[in-house]
Design an enzyme around this catalytic site. Structure first.
Site, PDB file in Angstrom:
ATOM      1  N   TRP A  42       0.833  -1.214   0.000  1.00 55.29           N
ATOM      2  CA  TRP A  42       0.000   0.000   0.000  1.00 55.29           C
ATOM      3  C   TRP A  42       0.859   1.251   0.000  1.00 55.29           C
ATOM      4  O   TRP A  42       0.499   2.250  -0.632  1.00 55.29           O
ATOM      5  CB  TRP A  42      -0.991  -0.017   1.172  1.00 55.29           C
ATOM      6  CG  TRP A  42      -1.935  -1.165   1.027  1.00 55.29           C
ATOM      7  CD1 TRP A  42      -2.021  -2.268   1.813  1.00 55.29           C
ATOM      8  CD2 TRP A  42      -2.894  -1.365  -0.030  1.00 55.29           C
ATOM      9  NE1 TRP A  42      -2.969  -3.132   1.325  1.00 55.29           N
ATOM     10  CE2 TRP A  42      -3.521  -2.605   0.210  1.00 55.29           C
ATOM     11  CE3 TRP A  42      -3.281  -0.614  -1.143  1.00 55.29           C
ATOM     12  CZ2 TRP A  42      -4.516  -3.121  -0.631  1.00 55.29           C
ATOM     13  CZ3 TRP A  42      -4.272  -1.121  -1.984  1.00 55.29           C
ATOM     14  CH2 TRP A  42      -4.877  -2.353  -1.723  1.00 55.29           C
ATOM     15  N   ASP A 111      -1.847   6.707   6.241  1.00 55.77           N
ATOM     16  CA  ASP A 111      -2.913   5.890   5.675  1.00 55.77           C
ATOM     17  C   ASP A 111      -3.304   4.893   6.763  1.00 55.77           C
ATOM     18  O   ASP A 111      -2.579   3.953   7.047  1.00 55.77           O
ATOM     19  CB  ASP A 111      -2.388   5.170   4.427  1.00 55.77           C
ATOM     20  CG  ASP A 111      -3.371   4.133   3.894  1.00 55.77           C
ATOM     21  OD1 ASP A 111      -4.488   4.019   4.436  1.00 55.77           O
ATOM     22  OD2 ASP A 111      -3.010   3.434   2.919  1.00 55.77           O
ATOM     23  N   LYS A 135     -12.877  -1.256   6.626  1.00 58.84           N
ATOM     24  CA  LYS A 135     -12.370  -2.253   7.583  1.00 58.84           C
ATOM     25  C   LYS A 135     -13.034  -2.068   8.945  1.00 58.84           C
ATOM     26  O   LYS A 135     -13.789  -2.923   9.382  1.00 58.84           O
ATOM     27  CB  LYS A 135     -10.848  -2.109   7.738  1.00 58.84           C
ATOM     28  CG  LYS A 135      -9.987  -2.966   6.843  1.00 58.84           C
ATOM     29  CD  LYS A 135     -10.144  -2.756   5.415  1.00 58.84           C
ATOM     30  CE  LYS A 135      -9.059  -3.465   4.620  1.00 58.84           C
ATOM     31  NZ  LYS A 135      -8.905  -2.845   3.316  1.00 58.84           N
TER      32      LYS A 135
HETATM   33  N1  PMP Z   1      -4.359   1.361   2.176  1.00 60.34           N
HETATM   34  C1  PMP Z   1      -4.454   0.247   2.913  1.00 60.34           C
HETATM   35  C2  PMP Z   1      -3.571   0.104   4.121  1.00 60.34           C
HETATM   36  C3  PMP Z   1      -5.368  -0.737   2.569  1.00 60.34           C
HETATM   37  O1  PMP Z   1      -5.475  -1.861   3.306  1.00 60.34           O
HETATM   38  C4  PMP Z   1      -6.198  -0.550   1.431  1.00 60.34           C
HETATM   39  C5  PMP Z   1      -7.248  -1.546   1.009  1.00 60.34           C
HETATM   40  N2  PMP Z   1      -7.160  -2.802   1.476  1.00 60.34           N
HETATM   41  C6  PMP Z   1      -6.029   0.606   0.671  1.00 60.34           C
HETATM   42  C7  PMP Z   1      -5.121   1.557   1.087  1.00 60.34           C
HETATM   43  C8  PMP Z   1      -6.843   0.869  -0.549  1.00 60.34           C
HETATM   44  O2  PMP Z   1      -8.042   1.379  -0.132  1.00 60.34           O
HETATM   45  P1  PMP Z   1      -9.343   1.494  -1.027  1.00 60.34           P
HETATM   46  O3  PMP Z   1      -9.688   0.098  -1.393  1.00 60.34           O
HETATM   47  O4  PMP Z   1     -10.323   2.146  -0.092  1.00 60.34           O
HETATM   48  O5  PMP Z   1      -9.019   2.344  -2.197  1.00 60.34           O
END
Ligand code: PMP
Length: 299
Positions: A42, A111, A135
């Site tokens: 991520w 994030d 989540k």
């Molecule tokens: N950052 C993290 C730490 C994640 O776990 C995720 C999704 N699992 C994301 C960003 C991406 O987020 P989104 O699916 O809301 O775009």
């Protein structure tokens, strides 16, 4: 969460993925670098979006040398960064920051998509926090952004209006119709947290859940936790078995026993127990019982 008065909470759309671009678009100063700590998939995605925007970015620390099994301790924060970006919990590699870095005058951006509301933290340490809701906070389609007021003045005039934090702050997140139903559900989840006794009680249960699984992993050579002990996540617990065949059997047998979703992320394999706030202690106790029986039968 004791968010101070000098912060705004925004409800946006398009997930944390949109924030990978909105953060640099809004917070990048005309001079200096955008600094990133790379703790896995991520973080890499966040860095990739900064790169696409053509801004001057720098990876100031990384745990790629050991397959993202730890959170780096020595971070060269420097004095010239527009912000320092971290991923507070790496959902795929099962690592989580135990303590957040003190970045002084440089805004810390986190994030928190996969660990917001799992524990208490000091909001003052952060310039900006973002999280896709899906989540611990509510349904997909709501993105929470918590931004310190002074940073709103950084948003440049010449970025698209729909990506401008200042516009959303000035309009109380109602620049255009938001995901009202999703935000309503987030409200219900916040009430649920209060009904549990608040964030500190939720944190205590989360720690108990994680401890139970880590204790099981540490008590045997059959299972092996993949994250370094100091960097372990209390939300996503990643581990391996002695072979991929045994991992397949473990996941299949667990599914048959009513425990779904234990397969590790497709990019890394192995096993992952995602024990977000909604997973009750009893669910974790069942998993631990199952792990012990599986080891006896297959170890
Ligand atoms: N950052 C993290 C730490 C994640 O776990 C995720 C999704 N699992 C994301 C960003 C991406 O987020 P989104 O699916 O809301 O775009």
């Amino acid at each position: 969460m004791k968010i101070p008065e000098n912060y705004k909470v925004l409800f946006l759309q398009a997930g944390a993925s949109a924030q990978f671009a909105m953060v640099p678009l809004n917070l990048m100063k005309r001079s200096g670098t955008a600094d990133y700590v790379n703790t896995g998939a991520w973080s890499k995605k966040a860095i990739a979006e900064a790169k696409k925007l053509g801004i001057d970015y720098k990876v100031v620390a990384s745990s790629e040398d050991k397959n993202f099994s730890y959170i780096p301790e020595n971070i060269d924060i420097g004095s010239n960064g527009s912000y320092l970006h971290i991923t507070s919990n790496n959902t795929i590699f099962g690592t989580q920051w135990a303590n957040y870095p003190n970045t002084g005058n440089i805004p810390l951006v986190a994030d928190m998509s996969s660990d917001i509301y799992c524990r208490r933290f000091d909001p003052d340490l952060f310039g900006l926090i973002y999280a896709g809701a899906q989540k611990n906070a509510g349904p997909a389609g709501v993105t929470i952004v918590i931004i310190r007021n002074d940073l709103l003045d950084r948003s440049p005039e010449n970025i698209p209006t729909i990506f401008n934090y200042k516009i959303f702050a000035e309009n109380n997140s109602l620049y255009n119709p938001p995901n009202c139903y999703g935000i309503y559900i987030v409200g219900l989840v916040m009430k649920w947290i209060l009904d549990q006794g608040g964030i500190d009680k939720v944190e205590a249960v989360n720690k108990k859940k994680a401890d139970l699984i880590y204790k099981t992993l540490d008590g045997t050579d059959f299972f092996k936790a993949t994250a370094d002990s100091k960097s372990r996540s209390i939300m996503n617990i990643t581990f391996r078995l002695p072979s991929e065949d045994l991992e397949k059997k473990f996941i299949a047998d667990a599914t048959a026993a009513g425990m779904a979703g234990l397969k590790g992320h497709r990019s890394v394999g192995g096993v992952r127990a995602s024990i977000y706030n909604a997973m009750p202690l009893e669910g974790v106790e069942s998993l631990v019982d199952f792990m012990q029986i599986f080891e006896k039968q297959n170890g």
